[in-house]
Design a protein around this motif. Sequence first.
Motif, PDB file in Angstrom:
ATOM      1  N   UNK A 189       4.049   1.907 -10.297  1.00 17.39           N
ATOM      2  CA  UNK A 189       4.883   2.934  -9.670  1.00 17.39           C
ATOM      3  C   UNK A 189       4.012   3.959  -8.966  1.00 17.39           C
ATOM      4  N   UNK A 190       4.545   4.507  -7.888  1.00 21.87           N
ATOM      5  CA  UNK A 190       3.851   5.543  -7.142  1.00 21.87           C
ATOM      6  C   UNK A 190       4.628   6.840  -7.175  1.00 21.87           C
ATOM      7  N   UNK A 201      -3.162   9.770  -6.989  1.00 19.47           N
ATOM      8  CA  UNK A 201      -3.488  10.686  -8.096  1.00 19.47           C
ATOM      9  C   UNK A 201      -2.224  11.227  -8.760  1.00 19.47           C
ATOM     10  N   UNK A 202      -1.178  11.475  -7.978  1.00 19.48           N
ATOM     11  CA  UNK A 202       0.079  11.953  -8.542  1.00 19.48           C
ATOM     12  C   UNK A 202       0.648  10.920  -9.513  1.00 19.48           C
ATOM     13  N   UNK A 203       0.620   9.652  -9.111  1.00 18.82           N
ATOM     14  CA  UNK A 203       1.125   8.586  -9.970  1.00 18.82           C
ATOM     15  C   UNK A 203       0.263   8.429 -11.221  1.00 18.82           C
ATOM     16  N   UNK A 204      -1.062   8.488 -11.054  1.00 17.30           N
ATOM     17  CA  UNK A 204      -1.964   8.381 -12.194  1.00 17.30           C
ATOM     18  C   UNK A 204      -1.655   9.460 -13.226  1.00 17.30           C
ATOM     19  N   UNK A 259      -6.445   1.984 -13.792  1.00 21.59           N
ATOM     20  CA  UNK A 259      -6.804   2.716 -12.583  1.00 21.59           C
ATOM     21  C   UNK A 259      -5.803   2.536 -11.454  1.00 21.59           C
ATOM     22  N   UNK A 260      -5.881   3.418 -10.496  1.00 27.38           N
ATOM     23  CA  UNK A 260      -4.964   3.411  -9.356  1.00 27.38           C
ATOM     24  C   UNK A 260      -5.048   2.066  -8.634  1.00 27.38           C
ATOM     25  N   UNK A 261      -3.903   1.413  -8.516  1.00 30.43           N
ATOM     26  CA  UNK A 261      -3.814   0.147  -7.806  1.00 30.43           C
ATOM     27  C   UNK A 261      -4.412  -1.040  -8.521  1.00 30.43           C
ATOM     28  N   UNK A 294       0.251  11.125 -18.425  1.00 29.39           N
ATOM     29  CA  UNK A 294       0.788  12.276 -19.152  1.00 29.39           C
ATOM     30  C   UNK A 294       2.193  12.035 -19.699  1.00 29.39           C
ATOM     31  N   UNK A 295       2.455  10.838 -20.207  1.00 31.88           N
ATOM     32  CA  UNK A 295       3.756  10.562 -20.810  1.00 31.88           C
ATOM     33  C   UNK A 295       3.974  11.497 -21.995  1.00 31.88           C
TER      34      UNK A 295
END
Length: 165
Positions: free
Chosen positions: A63-64, A99-102, A118-120, A107-108
Motif C-alpha cells: 500500500x502507498x 516514506x509516508x507509506x513506510x 523496505x519501500x517497494x 507505526x501500527x
Amino acid sequence: MKVAVFFGSKSDTETMKKAAPVLRQFGVEYEAYILSAHRSGDLLKQTVEQAEKNGAEVFIAGAGLAAALPGVIASMTALPVIGVPLECVTSVSNGLAGMDALLSIVQMPPKIPVATVGIGNAANAAYLAVEILSIKYPELRQKLIEFRKKMTEESLENGGRGVEL
C-alpha cells in the motif's frame, strides 16, 4: 502452504509482482488480489476470510500514501501480515517517495502488529513469508537453508575476503 498477496491499486502491480518469483522458487502457492481498504472494505473483509478458508497462512499487503491496507487486513485476521510500503506512482504523487507509506505501516497501533519491509520490496516480503512458513514446514525450512548456503557460496565466489584492489 499458501500466501495471499493484496494491493490496493492496479498501478501497484509492477512492484507487487516481484513477490511471485520468490514464492514460486520455494514452491509456495499464492493468490493475488487488488482491493482497496478505503473503497471496497466489505469486499476486502470477505476476501480475507475466503483466503483463510482457502488455506492462506501469511498475508502480504502492499500500500502507498496512507497505507491502510496492511493494518486493515491485520485487524481482520490473526495470521501474520507483512506490509510493503509503496511509492505512489500516480499523477497525485506527493513527493515523499514512499516514506509516508513506510511510516504508516511501521507505526501500527499496539497489539495489531504488521511486519514491514523496505519501500517497494515485495521480494523481501516474500522471503519473510517463506521464513514464517518454514517454522511449520520442515521441507520449506530445508529449501531455505539450501538457498542461503548457495547464496553464501556465490558471495565467496564473487570476492569474499582478501580481495586485491
